[in-house]
Scaffold this motif. Structure first.
Motif, PDB file in Angstrom:
ATOM      1  N   UNK A   1       0.820  -1.213   0.000  1.00  0.00           N
ATOM      2  CA  UNK A   1       0.000   0.000   0.000  1.00  0.00           C
ATOM      3  C   UNK A   1       0.856   1.267   0.000  1.00  0.00           C
ATOM      4  N   UNK A   2       1.876   1.306   0.843  1.00  0.00           N
ATOM      5  CA  UNK A   2       2.694   2.525   0.944  1.00  0.00           C
ATOM      6  C   UNK A   2       3.482   2.798  -0.334  1.00  0.00           C
ATOM      7  N   UNK A   3       4.246   1.811  -0.863  1.00  0.00           N
ATOM      8  CA  UNK A   3       4.948   2.114  -2.129  1.00  0.00           C
ATOM      9  C   UNK A   3       3.992   2.371  -3.285  1.00  0.00           C
ATOM     10  N   UNK A   4       2.860   1.710  -3.294  1.00  0.00           N
ATOM     11  CA  UNK A   4       1.892   1.979  -4.364  1.00  0.00           C
ATOM     12  C   UNK A   4       1.367   3.403  -4.282  1.00  0.00           C
ATOM     13  N   UNK A   5       1.054   3.838  -3.048  1.00  0.00           N
ATOM     14  CA  UNK A   5       0.560   5.203  -2.894  1.00  0.00           C
ATOM     15  C   UNK A   5       1.609   6.224  -3.294  1.00  0.00           C
TER      16      UNK A   5
ATOM     17  N   UNK B   1       1.374   8.743  -6.476  1.00  0.00           N
ATOM     18  CA  UNK B   1       1.502  10.199  -6.348  1.00  0.00           C
ATOM     19  C   UNK B   1       2.550  10.745  -7.320  1.00  0.00           C
ATOM     20  N   UNK B   2       3.656  10.034  -7.472  1.00  0.00           N
ATOM     21  CA  UNK B   2       4.700  10.471  -8.402  1.00  0.00           C
ATOM     22  C   UNK B   2       4.209  10.428  -9.838  1.00  0.00           C
ATOM     23  N   UNK B   3       3.463   9.385 -10.164  1.00  0.00           N
ATOM     24  CA  UNK B   3       2.936   9.278 -11.541  1.00  0.00           C
ATOM     25  C   UNK B   3       1.935  10.386 -11.801  1.00  0.00           C
ATOM     26  N   UNK B   4       1.082  10.695 -10.823  1.00  0.00           N
ATOM     27  CA  UNK B   4       0.121  11.786 -11.001  1.00  0.00           C
ATOM     28  C   UNK B   4       0.843  13.124 -11.209  1.00  0.00           C
ATOM     29  N   UNK B   5       1.893  13.335 -10.416  1.00  0.00           N
ATOM     30  CA  UNK B   5       2.663  14.577 -10.573  1.00  0.00           C
ATOM     31  C   UNK B   5       3.347  14.620 -11.921  1.00  0.00           C
ATOM     32  N   UNK B   6       3.897  13.439 -12.333  1.00  0.00           N
ATOM     33  CA  UNK B   6       4.555  13.377 -13.638  1.00  0.00           C
ATOM     34  C   UNK B   6       3.566  13.653 -14.761  1.00  0.00           C
ATOM     35  N   UNK B   7       2.358  13.120 -14.626  1.00  0.00           N
ATOM     36  CA  UNK B   7       1.348  13.343 -15.674  1.00  0.00           C
ATOM     37  C   UNK B   7       0.961  14.808 -15.771  1.00  0.00           C
ATOM     38  N   UNK B   8       0.890  15.462 -14.618  1.00  0.00           N
ATOM     39  CA  UNK B   8       0.534  16.880 -14.647  1.00  0.00           C
ATOM     40  C   UNK B   8       1.652  17.744 -15.224  1.00  0.00           C
ATOM     41  N   UNK B   9       2.900  17.328 -14.952  1.00  0.00           N
ATOM     42  CA  UNK B   9       4.027  18.125 -15.430  1.00  0.00           C
ATOM     43  C   UNK B   9       4.415  17.806 -16.871  1.00  0.00           C
ATOM     44  N   UNK B  10       3.986  16.666 -17.347  1.00  0.00           N
ATOM     45  CA  UNK B  10       4.375  16.272 -18.710  1.00  0.00           C
ATOM     46  C   UNK B  10       3.600  17.100 -19.724  1.00  0.00           C
ATOM     47  N   UNK B  11       4.240  17.418 -20.825  1.00  0.00           N
ATOM     48  CA  UNK B  11       3.535  18.157 -21.880  1.00  0.00           C
ATOM     49  C   UNK B  11       2.514  17.264 -22.583  1.00  0.00           C
TER      50      UNK B  11
ATOM     51  N   UNK C   1      -0.806   8.400 -17.892  1.00  0.00           N
ATOM     52  CA  UNK C   1      -2.196   8.129 -17.501  1.00  0.00           C
ATOM     53  C   UNK C   1      -2.462   6.628 -17.460  1.00  0.00           C
ATOM     54  N   UNK C   2      -1.906   5.886 -18.416  1.00  0.00           N
ATOM     55  CA  UNK C   2      -2.086   4.436 -18.425  1.00  0.00           C
ATOM     56  C   UNK C   2      -1.409   3.803 -17.208  1.00  0.00           C
ATOM     57  N   UNK C   3      -0.216   4.306 -16.875  1.00  0.00           N
ATOM     58  CA  UNK C   3       0.485   3.771 -15.698  1.00  0.00           C
ATOM     59  C   UNK C   3      -0.318   4.077 -14.435  1.00  0.00           C
ATOM     60  N   UNK C   4      -0.903   5.292 -14.384  1.00  0.00           N
ATOM     61  CA  UNK C   4      -1.717   5.659 -13.215  1.00  0.00           C
ATOM     62  C   UNK C   4      -2.905   4.712 -13.073  1.00  0.00           C
ATOM     63  N   UNK C   5      -3.572   4.401 -14.168  1.00  0.00           N
ATOM     64  CA  UNK C   5      -4.728   3.473 -14.111  1.00  0.00           C
ATOM     65  C   UNK C   5      -4.289   2.083 -13.669  1.00  0.00           C
ATOM     66  N   UNK C   6      -3.135   1.638 -14.159  1.00  0.00           N
ATOM     67  CA  UNK C   6      -2.638   0.318 -13.750  1.00  0.00           C
ATOM     68  C   UNK C   6      -2.333   0.281 -12.260  1.00  0.00           C
TER      69      UNK C   6
END
Length: 445
Positions: free
Chosen positions: A239-243, A247-257, A266-271
């Motif tokens: 649970x902790x590493x997944x969370x 969070x890192x993937x969400x931040x990366x998605x927001x910062x990515x062009x 987004x696909x990694x976030x859904x997985x």
């Protein structure tokens, strides 16, 4: 093949064996009695002949015409069991009893015992073989006496058979009391109870089997505990590493062009979200398979049901329609957390696979029957009973782990309830329904 009761087999077998022994002893006793009766009757024939012959010789010698046949008159009419003839050496009748029939005697007089088809005969002689007496007794008389003796031996046996059956049944039941207690202890076990079964004073033939069962239960309990511990610990540790990763993937998605990188993020976030849900389901499955499903006191299902449904309505746009029973409380023996996990999985299954434009109906009856019904296409009969297996999903394209109904089934079995899947739903031409019959309980004092 249905197994038969050991108590019944022992009771019937012992009674049957005892009855056969009694019958054998009765037949043996009857044969001895019959032999003794024949000896007594033969002795009576011989004694009667020796008593009558001297009197007959005296009577005949005092006659004016000794050769004239004479019937001995009877004092009163009666049935004669013994009839006799007194004859000379040529077979001429000199004297006979009043009911004697000469046809049943031998044509020529003889000494000693003889037997015809219907009579037992005895002959004796006097006056140097010039005077003979023969006495006849019907064999039917002897058979009747033997038959009455047999009935006298069998009649007590008819009364002793049910008494013996009852006594044998009571003795066997007392002897098997510890075995019956062991059976009741096994039958009373819940699905998740793998503790040792302790019953005192088991028979020597059953005691090693009970020890072997306890050893097997202990090994099975340790194996299941290891499996559940691994599942729960793995899910918890993920649970902790997944969370953090999510969070890192969400931040990366927001910062990515805009472009392929954001789509890939987004696909990694859904997985990762699916993996987190799977981790949560595995933790729920570990709790369902472990202990703690039964509380110390029965729980009221109505407030628990209302709370869970209210939670889902806030997150699902109030798609769930709740119907509560008429009485104020419905009690059942189930842990509140386990009931919440069970209800959440069933409702989640209905929301995920039901028609999006139709509400989910949740109802609880006064008899502790919980029903969750959703609209949508029907499920084929061949696939209906497989939906409670692990990692089995319906035919539509909704995402899921296939563990929801498996978790619900495990909890239902653990609390002694029953679950039924129906498609189409009752009273409808489509849809899917989950019915769970809990065991009703009295309110705690």
């Amino acid at each position: 093949m249905k197994s038969s009761s050991l108590q019944k087999r022992l009771g019937l077998g012992l009674t049957l064996g005892m009855t056969l022994l009694w019958l054998g002893a009765t037949v043996g006793a009857w044969l001895v009695v019959q032999h003794e009766l024949n000896e007594a009757f033969d002795s009576a024939l011989e004694e009667t002949a020796q008593r009558i012959l001297p009197l007959a010789a005296l009577e005949i010698s005092n006659r004016e015409e000794p050769r004239d046949a004479q019937h001995i008159a009877t004092l009163k009419m009666h049935k004669e069991y013994l009839t006799y003839l007194v004859r000379d050496a040529n077979g001429e009748i000199l004297m006979q009893s009043h009911d004697a029939n000469p046809k049943i005697f031998n044509k020529r007089p003889s000494e000693g015992f003889s037997t015809t088809k219907k009579y037992r005969l005895y002959g004796a002689s006097a006056m140097r073989g010039t005077l003979f007496i023969e006495i006849a007794e019907p064999l039917g008389h002897r058979r009747e006496a033997a038959r009455e003796a047999l009935f006298a031996l069998l009649l007590p046996l008819l009364a002793l058979i049910p008494i013996s059956l009852l006594g044998t049944w009571v003795f066997v039941r007392i002897s098997l009391r510890s075995v019956l207690a062991y059976r009741r202890a096994v039958e009373a076990r819940g699905v998740g109870d793998l503790s040792a079964i302790n019953v005192a004073q088991l028979p020597a033939e059953i005691d090693p089997l009970a020890d072997a069962v306890n050893h097997l239960l202990e090994r099975l309990r340790k194996a299941l505990e290891a499996e559940r511990s691994f599942t729960a610990n793995s899910a918890h540790e993920l649970r902790t590493p997944l969370a953090a990763t999510l969070a890192q993937i969400q931040r990366l998605r927001q910062e990515a062009p805009e472009g392929p990188l954001r789509v890939r993020a987004a696909k990694i976030e859904n997985s990762l979200r699916d993996l987190a849900r799977l981790s949560e389901k595995l933790m729920q499955l570990a709790k369902a398979e472990g202990g703690g499903l039964l509380p110390e006191a029965p729980q009221d299902l109505i407030p628990l049901l209302a709370h869970v449904v209210d939670e889902w309505n806030h997150s699902s746009g109030h798609r769930i329609e709740l119907q509560l029973p008429t009485q104020a409380s419905v009690y059942s023996a189930i842990d509140p957390d386990a009931f919440g996990i069970l209800l959440r999985n069933v409702i989640e299954n209905a929301l995920k696979y039901g028609a999006a434009d139709q509400p989910i109906n949740v109802s609880l009856t006064n008899q502790a029957l919980l029903r969750v019904t959703n609209g949508g296409p029907t499920v084929p009969e061949s696939a209906l009973q497989q939906l409670t297996d692990r990692f089995v999903r319906g035919n539509n394209q909704a995402s899921g782990s296939g563990l929801g109904l498996a978790i619900a089934k495990t909890i239902v079995q653990g609390v002694g309830a029953s679950m039924t899947l129906t498609s189409p739903a009752k009273g409808r031409a489509d849809g899917f329904e989950v019915s769970i019959q809990f065991c009703s309980a009295e309110a705690p004092r």
